[in-house]
Design a protein around this motif. Structure first.
Motif, mmCIF file in Angstrom:
data_model
loop_
_atom_site.group_PDB
_atom_site.id
_atom_site.type_symbol
_atom_site.label_atom_id
_atom_site.label_comp_id
_atom_site.label_asym_id
_atom_site.label_seq_id
_atom_site.Cartn_x
_atom_site.Cartn_y
_atom_site.Cartn_z
ATOM 1 N N ASP A 1 0.861 -1.180 0.000
ATOM 2 C CA ASP A 1 0.000 0.000 0.000
ATOM 3 C C ASP A 1 0.895 1.227 0.000
ATOM 4 O OD1 ASP A 1 0.689 -1.016 2.488
ATOM 5 O OD2 ASP A 1 -0.994 -0.096 3.532
ATOM 6 N N LEU A 2 0.820 1.962 -1.086
ATOM 7 C CA LEU A 2 1.656 3.145 -1.292
ATOM 8 C C LEU A 2 1.067 4.334 -0.528
ATOM 9 C CD1 LEU A 2 2.290 2.760 -5.116
ATOM 10 C CD2 LEU A 2 4.072 2.779 -3.358
ATOM 11 N N HIS A 3 1.780 4.804 0.475
ATOM 12 C CA HIS A 3 1.264 5.876 1.315
ATOM 13 C C HIS A 3 1.626 7.246 0.747
ATOM 14 C CE1 HIS A 3 1.418 2.796 4.848
ATOM 15 N NE2 HIS A 3 0.478 2.537 3.969
ATOM 16 N N ALA B 1 7.746 9.679 -2.917
ATOM 17 C CA ALA B 1 9.005 9.288 -3.551
ATOM 18 C C ALA B 1 8.824 9.087 -5.048
ATOM 19 C CB ALA B 1 9.537 8.014 -2.904
ATOM 20 N N LEU B 2 7.754 8.430 -5.444
ATOM 21 C CA LEU B 2 7.518 8.199 -6.865
ATOM 22 C C LEU B 2 7.180 9.500 -7.596
ATOM 23 C CD1 LEU B 2 5.602 4.826 -6.561
ATOM 24 C CD2 LEU B 2 7.864 5.178 -7.573
ATOM 25 N N THR C 1 -5.296 7.548 -0.821
ATOM 26 C CA THR C 1 -4.538 7.696 0.421
ATOM 27 C C THR C 1 -3.462 6.638 0.535
ATOM 28 O OG1 THR C 1 -6.479 8.614 1.524
ATOM 29 C CG2 THR C 1 -4.704 7.806 2.930
ATOM 30 N N LYS C 2 -3.825 5.380 0.258
ATOM 31 C CA LYS C 2 -2.841 4.292 0.291
ATOM 32 C C LYS C 2 -3.283 3.181 -0.662
ATOM 33 C CE LYS C 2 -4.811 2.487 4.606
ATOM 34 N NZ LYS C 2 -4.488 1.892 5.928
ATOM 35 N N PRO C 3 -3.257 3.453 -1.960
ATOM 36 C CA PRO C 3 -3.666 2.461 -2.947
ATOM 37 C C PRO C 3 -2.661 1.308 -3.016
ATOM 38 C CG PRO C 3 -2.641 4.315 -4.038
ATOM 39 C CD PRO C 3 -2.761 4.692 -2.595
ATOM 40 N N ALA D 1 8.925 -0.660 2.761
ATOM 41 C CA ALA D 1 9.240 -0.335 1.370
ATOM 42 C C ALA D 1 8.959 1.135 1.066
ATOM 43 C CB ALA D 1 8.435 -1.230 0.438
ATOM 44 N N ASN D 2 7.902 1.683 1.659
ATOM 45 C CA ASN D 2 7.608 3.102 1.482
ATOM 46 C C ASN D 2 8.763 3.967 1.987
ATOM 47 O OD1 ASN D 2 4.643 3.644 0.556
ATOM 48 N ND2 ASN D 2 4.437 1.970 2.018
ATOM 49 N N LEU D 3 9.281 3.619 3.171
ATOM 50 C CA LEU D 3 10.402 4.369 3.732
ATOM 51 C C LEU D 3 11.642 4.254 2.867
ATOM 52 C CD1 LEU D 3 10.297 3.702 7.586
ATOM 53 C CD2 LEU D 3 9.843 5.846 6.397
ATOM 54 N N ALA D 4 11.904 3.040 2.344
ATOM 55 C CA ALA D 4 13.085 2.845 1.505
ATOM 56 C C ALA D 4 13.036 3.746 0.281
ATOM 57 C CB ALA D 4 13.185 1.379 1.093
#
Length: 386
Positions: free
Chosen positions: A47-49, A56-57, A97-99, A307-310
Protein backbone atom coordinates in the motif's frame (compact mmCIF):
# COMPACT_ATOMS: atom_id res chain seq x y z
CA UNK A 1 37.40 1.35 -12.54
CA UNK A 2 36.25 4.33 -10.44
CA UNK A 3 32.57 5.34 -10.35
CA UNK A 4 30.96 8.43 -8.77
CA UNK A 5 27.85 6.98 -7.06
CA UNK A 6 27.60 3.24 -6.51
CA UNK A 7 24.46 1.61 -5.12
CA UNK A 8 24.45 -1.94 -3.79
CA UNK A 9 20.98 -3.45 -4.19
CA UNK A 10 18.33 -3.05 -6.89
CA UNK A 11 15.35 -3.02 -4.57
CA UNK A 12 12.75 -0.27 -4.46
CA UNK A 13 14.94 2.07 -2.41
CA UNK A 14 18.08 1.66 -4.48
CA UNK A 15 16.20 2.05 -7.74
CA UNK A 16 14.37 5.17 -6.54
CA UNK A 17 17.75 6.66 -5.62
CA UNK A 18 19.10 5.81 -9.06
CA UNK A 19 16.06 7.23 -10.85
CA UNK A 20 16.14 10.59 -9.05
CA UNK A 21 19.91 10.84 -9.52
CA UNK A 22 19.40 10.17 -13.23
CA UNK A 23 16.83 12.97 -13.40
CA UNK A 24 19.35 15.30 -11.73
CA UNK A 25 22.14 14.34 -14.14
CA UNK A 26 24.26 12.52 -11.54
CA UNK A 27 25.96 9.35 -12.88
CA UNK A 28 25.02 6.22 -10.90
CA UNK A 29 25.54 2.48 -11.16
CA UNK A 30 23.52 -0.13 -9.27
CA UNK A 31 24.95 -3.58 -8.53
CA UNK A 32 22.68 -6.47 -7.59
CA UNK A 33 23.42 -10.10 -6.68
CA UNK A 34 20.45 -11.47 -8.65
CA UNK A 35 21.22 -12.90 -12.09
CA UNK A 36 18.48 -10.77 -13.67
CA UNK A 37 15.49 -8.62 -12.84
CA UNK A 38 13.30 -11.73 -13.01
CA UNK A 39 15.48 -14.07 -10.95
CA UNK A 40 13.05 -14.16 -8.00
CA UNK A 41 9.65 -12.92 -6.93
CA UNK A 42 9.44 -9.48 -5.36
CA UNK A 43 6.83 -10.05 -2.69
CA UNK A 44 3.17 -9.19 -2.60
CA UNK A 45 1.11 -6.04 -2.63
CA UNK A 46 2.27 -2.80 -1.12
CA UNK A 47 0.00 0.00 0.00
CA UNK A 48 1.66 3.15 -1.29
CA UNK A 49 1.26 5.88 1.31
CA UNK A 50 0.89 9.51 0.35
CA UNK A 51 3.55 10.85 2.71
CA UNK A 52 6.38 8.51 1.69
CA UNK A 53 5.93 5.93 -1.10
CA UNK A 54 3.75 8.09 -3.35
CA UNK A 55 5.84 11.15 -2.55
CA UNK A 56 9.01 9.29 -3.55
CA UNK A 57 7.52 8.20 -6.87
CA UNK A 58 6.35 11.77 -7.48
CA UNK A 59 9.89 13.02 -6.87
CA UNK A 60 10.99 10.35 -9.35
CA UNK A 61 8.54 11.83 -11.90
CA UNK A 62 6.67 8.53 -12.17
CA UNK A 63 3.15 9.53 -11.11
CA UNK A 64 1.45 8.38 -14.30
CA UNK A 65 3.42 5.14 -14.43
CA UNK A 66 2.67 3.99 -10.88
CA UNK A 67 -0.99 4.94 -11.11
CA UNK A 68 -1.30 2.68 -14.15
CA UNK A 69 -0.33 -0.40 -12.10
CA UNK A 70 -2.59 0.13 -9.09
CA UNK A 71 -4.86 -2.71 -7.97
CA UNK A 72 -8.14 -0.83 -7.84
CA UNK A 73 -10.44 -2.16 -5.11
CA UNK A 74 -7.61 -3.94 -3.31
CA UNK A 75 -7.50 -1.68 -0.24
CA UNK A 76 -10.43 -3.35 1.54
CA UNK A 77 -9.57 -4.86 4.95
CA UNK A 78 -11.25 -7.52 7.06
CA UNK A 79 -10.58 -9.13 10.43
CA UNK A 80 -11.93 -12.50 11.53
CA UNK A 81 -11.37 -14.99 14.34
CA UNK A 82 -10.01 -18.53 14.10
CA UNK A 83 -13.48 -19.81 13.25
CA UNK A 84 -13.68 -17.50 10.20
CA UNK A 85 -16.32 -15.33 11.86
CA UNK A 86 -15.93 -11.82 10.44
CA UNK A 87 -15.48 -9.30 13.26
CA UNK A 88 -14.82 -6.14 11.28
CA UNK A 89 -14.79 -4.92 7.68
CA UNK A 90 -13.38 -1.80 6.06
CA UNK A 91 -14.28 -1.36 2.36
CA UNK A 92 -12.00 0.15 -0.23
CA UNK A 93 -13.14 3.79 -0.38
CA UNK A 94 -11.46 4.34 -3.75
CA UNK A 95 -9.22 7.09 -2.39
CA UNK A 96 -5.57 7.57 -3.25
CA UNK A 97 -4.54 7.70 0.42
CA UNK A 98 -2.84 4.29 0.29
CA UNK A 99 -3.67 2.46 -2.95
CA UNK A 100 -2.32 -1.05 -3.59
CA UNK A 101 0.24 -2.17 -6.16
CA UNK A 102 2.42 -5.24 -6.55
CA UNK A 103 6.01 -4.69 -5.46
CA UNK A 104 7.20 -6.40 -8.62
CA UNK A 105 5.23 -3.95 -10.76
CA UNK A 106 6.63 -0.96 -8.88
CA UNK A 107 10.13 -2.33 -9.34
CA UNK A 108 9.49 -2.81 -13.07
CA UNK A 109 8.34 0.82 -13.39
CA UNK A 110 11.53 1.99 -11.72
CA UNK A 111 13.77 -0.28 -13.81
CA UNK A 112 12.09 0.84 -17.04
CA UNK A 113 12.77 4.47 -16.11
CA UNK A 114 16.55 3.97 -15.99
CA UNK A 115 18.99 4.01 -18.90
CA UNK A 116 20.09 0.60 -20.10
CA UNK A 117 23.13 -0.61 -18.18
CA UNK A 118 22.43 1.36 -15.01
CA UNK A 119 21.82 -1.91 -13.15
CA UNK A 120 24.56 -4.55 -13.30
CA UNK A 121 23.11 -7.99 -12.55
CA UNK A 122 24.93 -11.02 -11.15
CA UNK A 123 27.15 -8.81 -8.99
CA UNK A 124 27.17 -10.25 -5.47
CA UNK A 125 29.19 -8.03 -3.16
CA UNK A 126 31.79 -9.95 -1.14
CA UNK A 127 33.75 -7.18 0.56
CA UNK A 128 33.74 -3.39 0.79
CA UNK A 129 36.94 -1.75 2.05
CA UNK A 130 37.79 1.88 2.73
CA UNK A 131 40.83 2.95 0.70
CA UNK A 132 41.10 6.58 1.85
CA UNK A 133 39.69 9.96 0.81
CA UNK A 134 36.14 8.66 1.24
CA UNK A 135 36.61 6.04 -1.46
CA UNK A 136 35.81 2.33 -1.15
CA UNK A 137 36.93 -0.71 -3.08
CA UNK A 138 34.24 -3.28 -3.80
CA UNK A 139 35.02 -6.89 -4.57
CA UNK A 140 32.32 -9.03 -6.18
CA UNK A 141 31.91 -12.80 -6.22
CA UNK A 142 32.80 -12.96 -9.92
CA UNK A 143 36.24 -11.51 -9.11
CA UNK A 144 35.59 -8.04 -10.51
CA UNK A 145 36.39 -4.92 -8.48
CA UNK A 146 35.15 -1.33 -8.44
CA UNK A 147 36.37 1.73 -6.58
CA UNK A 148 33.67 4.24 -5.75
CA UNK A 149 33.63 7.82 -4.56
CA UNK A 150 30.21 7.46 -2.89
CA UNK A 151 28.86 4.10 -1.73
CA UNK A 152 25.21 3.50 -0.79
CA UNK A 153 24.12 0.30 0.89
CA UNK A 154 20.58 -0.45 -0.29
CA UNK A 155 21.15 -4.16 0.22
CA UNK A 156 18.51 -5.00 2.79
CA UNK A 157 18.46 -6.68 6.17
CA UNK A 158 21.74 -8.53 5.73
CA UNK A 159 23.60 -5.59 4.21
CA UNK A 160 27.27 -6.14 3.39
CA UNK A 161 27.80 -2.38 3.40
CA UNK A 162 26.44 -1.80 6.92
CA UNK A 163 29.63 -2.93 8.67
CA UNK A 164 31.44 0.10 7.24
CA UNK A 165 29.36 2.41 9.41
CA UNK A 166 27.80 0.31 12.19
CA UNK A 167 28.66 -2.58 14.49
CA UNK A 168 25.00 -3.58 14.81
CA UNK A 169 23.59 -6.70 13.18
CA UNK A 170 19.88 -7.57 13.05
CA UNK A 171 18.43 -9.78 15.78
CA UNK A 172 15.53 -12.23 15.48
CA UNK A 173 12.21 -10.78 16.62
CA UNK A 174 10.76 -14.14 17.67
CA UNK A 175 8.35 -14.22 14.73
CA UNK A 176 8.55 -15.73 11.27
CA UNK A 177 6.25 -15.66 8.25
CA UNK A 178 5.66 -18.51 5.83
CA UNK A 179 4.93 -17.16 2.37
CA UNK A 180 2.32 -19.03 0.25
CA UNK A 181 0.04 -18.49 -2.75
CA UNK A 182 -3.30 -19.83 -3.94
CA UNK A 183 -4.07 -19.49 -7.66
CA UNK A 184 -7.37 -19.37 -9.57
CA UNK A 185 -9.10 -18.93 -6.25
CA UNK A 186 -12.59 -18.20 -7.56
CA UNK A 187 -12.77 -21.71 -9.01
CA UNK A 188 -10.27 -23.82 -7.08
CA UNK A 189 -10.31 -22.27 -3.59
CA UNK A 190 -13.75 -20.72 -3.28
CA UNK A 191 -14.11 -20.96 0.52
CA UNK A 192 -10.77 -19.27 1.11
CA UNK A 193 -11.57 -16.63 -1.53
CA UNK A 194 -14.84 -15.88 0.22
CA UNK A 195 -13.31 -15.31 3.64
CA UNK A 196 -10.39 -13.24 2.31
CA UNK A 197 -12.70 -11.01 0.28
CA UNK A 198 -11.43 -8.37 -2.14
CA UNK A 199 -8.55 -7.01 -0.07
CA UNK A 200 -6.61 -7.93 3.05
CA UNK A 201 -7.65 -10.44 5.71
CA UNK A 202 -6.31 -10.46 9.26
CA UNK A 203 -7.05 -13.75 11.03
CA UNK A 204 -4.63 -13.32 13.92
CA UNK A 205 -4.38 -14.29 17.56
CA UNK A 206 -1.64 -13.46 20.06
CA UNK A 207 1.55 -14.65 18.46
CA UNK A 208 0.31 -15.76 15.06
CA UNK A 209 -2.31 -16.56 12.45
CA UNK A 210 -2.99 -15.73 8.83
CA UNK A 211 -2.37 -12.47 7.00
CA UNK A 212 -3.73 -12.79 3.46
CA UNK A 213 -4.36 -10.49 0.52
CA UNK A 214 -6.36 -10.82 -2.66
CA UNK A 215 -4.16 -9.90 -5.62
CA UNK A 216 -4.96 -9.43 -9.29
CA UNK A 217 -5.64 -12.44 -11.53
CA UNK A 218 -7.49 -14.44 -8.84
CA UNK A 219 -4.46 -14.87 -6.59
CA UNK A 220 -4.40 -14.96 -2.78
CA UNK A 221 -1.01 -14.26 -1.23
CA UNK A 222 -0.69 -15.35 2.40
CA UNK A 223 1.79 -14.89 5.18
CA UNK A 224 1.32 -17.55 7.85
CA UNK A 225 2.58 -15.77 10.97
CA UNK A 226 4.14 -17.84 13.75
CA UNK A 227 5.93 -16.98 16.99
CA UNK A 228 8.52 -19.73 17.30
CA UNK A 229 12.28 -19.87 17.99
CA UNK A 230 14.60 -20.01 15.00
CA UNK A 231 15.44 -23.58 15.99
CA UNK A 232 11.82 -24.66 15.52
CA UNK A 233 11.94 -23.65 11.87
CA UNK A 234 15.39 -25.17 11.45
CA UNK A 235 13.79 -28.54 12.19
CA UNK A 236 11.31 -28.15 9.30
CA UNK A 237 12.50 -29.45 5.93
CA UNK A 238 11.40 -26.59 3.68
CA UNK A 239 12.89 -28.47 0.72
CA UNK A 240 9.95 -30.89 1.08
CA UNK A 241 6.99 -28.67 0.24
CA UNK A 242 4.27 -31.23 1.02
CA UNK A 243 5.76 -32.10 4.40
CA UNK A 244 6.18 -28.42 5.24
CA UNK A 245 2.56 -27.65 4.38
CA UNK A 246 1.44 -30.45 6.69
CA UNK A 247 3.72 -29.40 9.56
CA UNK A 248 2.67 -25.75 9.45
CA UNK A 249 -1.03 -26.54 8.99
CA UNK A 250 -0.93 -28.86 12.01
CA UNK A 251 0.06 -25.89 14.17
CA UNK A 252 -3.36 -24.40 13.42
CA UNK A 253 -5.45 -27.41 14.40
CA UNK A 254 -8.94 -26.21 15.31
CA UNK A 255 -8.90 -23.23 12.98
CA UNK A 256 -11.51 -22.96 10.22
CA UNK A 257 -10.67 -25.07 7.14
CA UNK A 258 -10.96 -22.08 4.79
CA UNK A 259 -8.14 -20.49 6.82
CA UNK A 260 -5.88 -23.53 7.17
CA UNK A 261 -6.32 -24.14 3.42
CA UNK A 262 -4.24 -21.01 2.89
CA UNK A 263 -1.21 -23.12 3.83
CA UNK A 264 -2.44 -26.72 3.51
CA UNK A 265 -3.57 -26.27 -0.11
CA UNK A 266 -0.92 -23.79 -1.19
CA UNK A 267 -0.16 -23.88 -4.91
CA UNK A 268 3.44 -22.85 -4.28
CA UNK A 269 6.18 -24.22 -2.06
CA UNK A 270 6.11 -22.48 1.34
CA UNK A 271 8.94 -19.98 1.81
CA UNK A 272 10.27 -19.10 5.26
CA UNK A 273 10.76 -15.40 5.94
CA UNK A 274 12.04 -14.88 9.48
CA UNK A 275 11.68 -11.36 10.84
CA UNK A 276 14.79 -9.56 12.09
CA UNK A 277 15.29 -6.04 13.39
CA UNK A 278 17.91 -3.43 14.15
CA UNK A 279 17.65 -1.21 17.25
CA UNK A 280 14.78 1.25 16.90
CA UNK A 281 17.16 4.19 17.16
CA UNK A 282 19.86 2.71 14.92
CA UNK A 283 22.27 5.39 13.76
CA UNK A 284 25.98 5.87 13.19
CA UNK A 285 28.65 8.54 13.25
CA UNK A 286 29.34 10.12 9.86
CA UNK A 287 31.70 7.94 7.82
CA UNK A 288 33.22 9.59 4.71
CA UNK A 289 31.84 8.36 1.40
CA UNK A 290 29.24 5.83 2.56
CA UNK A 291 25.68 5.65 3.85
CA UNK A 292 22.67 3.28 4.01
CA UNK A 293 19.01 3.38 3.12
CA UNK A 294 15.93 1.22 3.62
CA UNK A 295 16.25 -2.03 5.57
CA UNK A 296 20.04 -1.78 5.48
CA UNK A 297 19.64 1.32 7.67
CA UNK A 298 16.56 0.62 9.77
CA UNK A 299 14.94 -2.80 9.34
CA UNK A 300 12.30 -3.30 12.02
CA UNK A 301 9.18 -5.35 12.75
CA UNK A 302 6.57 -5.39 9.95
CA UNK A 303 4.48 -2.28 10.45
CA UNK A 304 3.49 -1.39 6.91
CA UNK A 305 6.11 1.26 6.11
CA UNK A 306 9.32 -0.58 5.17
CA UNK A 307 9.24 -0.34 1.37
CA UNK A 308 7.61 3.10 1.48
CA UNK A 309 10.40 4.37 3.73
CA UNK A 310 13.08 2.85 1.50
CA UNK A 311 11.75 4.72 -1.52
CA UNK A 312 11.56 8.00 0.37
CA UNK A 313 15.09 7.43 1.68
CA UNK A 314 16.26 6.94 -1.90
CA UNK A 315 14.52 10.03 -3.24
CA UNK A 316 15.74 12.27 -0.42
CA UNK A 317 19.31 10.95 -0.59
CA UNK A 318 19.36 11.66 -4.33
CA UNK A 319 18.22 15.23 -3.74
CA UNK A 320 20.89 15.72 -1.07
CA UNK A 321 23.61 14.37 -3.39
CA UNK A 322 22.46 16.60 -6.24
CA UNK A 323 22.31 19.64 -3.94
CA UNK A 324 25.87 19.04 -2.68
CA UNK A 325 27.56 17.71 -5.82
CA UNK A 326 31.02 18.76 -4.71
CA UNK A 327 30.70 17.93 -1.01
CA UNK A 328 29.83 14.29 -0.41
CA UNK A 329 30.01 14.53 3.38
CA UNK A 330 27.63 17.50 3.42
CA UNK A 331 25.18 15.54 1.25
CA UNK A 332 25.25 12.44 3.43
CA UNK A 333 25.06 14.44 6.66
CA UNK A 334 21.99 16.31 5.40
CA UNK A 335 20.30 13.06 4.39
CA UNK A 336 21.09 11.24 7.64
CA UNK A 337 19.93 14.18 9.78
CA UNK A 338 16.41 13.67 8.39
CA UNK A 339 16.47 9.88 7.95
CA UNK A 340 17.57 8.98 11.51
CA UNK A 341 14.70 10.57 13.47
CA UNK A 342 12.14 9.52 10.85
CA UNK A 343 13.18 5.86 10.95
CA UNK A 344 13.17 5.91 14.77
CA UNK A 345 9.62 7.26 14.82
CA UNK A 346 8.47 4.69 12.28
CA UNK A 347 10.09 1.83 14.19
CA UNK A 348 8.27 2.91 17.34
CA UNK A 349 4.99 3.06 15.41
CA UNK A 350 5.65 -0.37 13.91
CA UNK A 351 5.95 -1.93 17.36
CA UNK A 352 2.63 -0.35 18.30
CA UNK A 353 1.06 -1.81 15.16
CA UNK A 354 2.42 -5.29 15.89
CA UNK A 355 0.97 -5.09 19.41
CA UNK A 356 -2.38 -4.10 17.93
CA UNK A 357 -2.61 -6.99 15.46
CA UNK A 358 -0.70 -9.73 17.33
CA UNK A 359 -1.02 -8.63 20.97
CA UNK A 360 -2.92 -10.04 23.94
CA UNK A 361 -6.27 -8.66 22.72
CA UNK A 362 -6.03 -9.94 19.13
CA UNK A 363 -8.16 -10.15 17.03
CA UNK A 364 -10.61 -7.98 18.99
CA UNK A 365 -8.41 -4.88 19.22
CA UNK A 366 -8.15 -4.70 15.43
CA UNK A 367 -11.86 -5.43 15.06
CA UNK A 368 -12.70 -2.50 17.32
CA UNK A 369 -10.46 -0.28 15.24
CA UNK A 370 -12.12 -1.40 11.99
CA UNK A 371 -15.54 -0.82 13.56
CA UNK A 372 -14.63 2.75 14.46
CA UNK A 373 -14.17 2.33 18.20
CA UNK A 374 -10.79 4.06 18.29
CA UNK A 375 -8.59 6.25 16.13
CA UNK A 376 -6.92 4.37 13.30
CA UNK A 377 -3.14 4.25 13.09
CA UNK A 378 -1.64 5.46 9.81
CA UNK A 379 -0.59 1.94 8.84
CA UNK A 380 -1.14 -1.73 9.58
CA UNK A 381 1.18 -4.73 9.36
CA UNK A 382 0.05 -5.90 5.94
CA UNK A 383 2.55 -7.54 3.65
CA UNK A 384 5.83 -6.22 5.02
CA UNK A 385 8.01 -9.32 5.19
CA UNK A 386 8.74 -9.92 1.53
Amino acid sequence: MTTPVTVIGAGLGGLTLARVLHLRGVPVTVYDADASAHARTQGGQLDLHEHNGQLALHLADLDEEYRSILHRGGAAQRVCDRHAVVLGDVPDDGSMTKPEALRGDIRRVLLDSLPRGTVRWGKKLVTATAVGNGQHELVFADGSTVTTELLVGADGTWSKVRSLVSEHTPTYTGMSYIDTYLHDVDHRHRASAAIVGNGALYALEPGGGFLAHREADAVIHTYVCMSRPVEWFDAVDFADADATRAVIAAEFDGWAPELTALIAHSDTAPVLRSIYQLPDQHRWARVPGVTLLGDAAHVTVPGGEGANLAMLDGAELAHAIAAHRHDTDAALAAYEAVMFPRSHAEATAAHETVELVFGHDAPHALARLFNGDREKPHHTAKGQCA
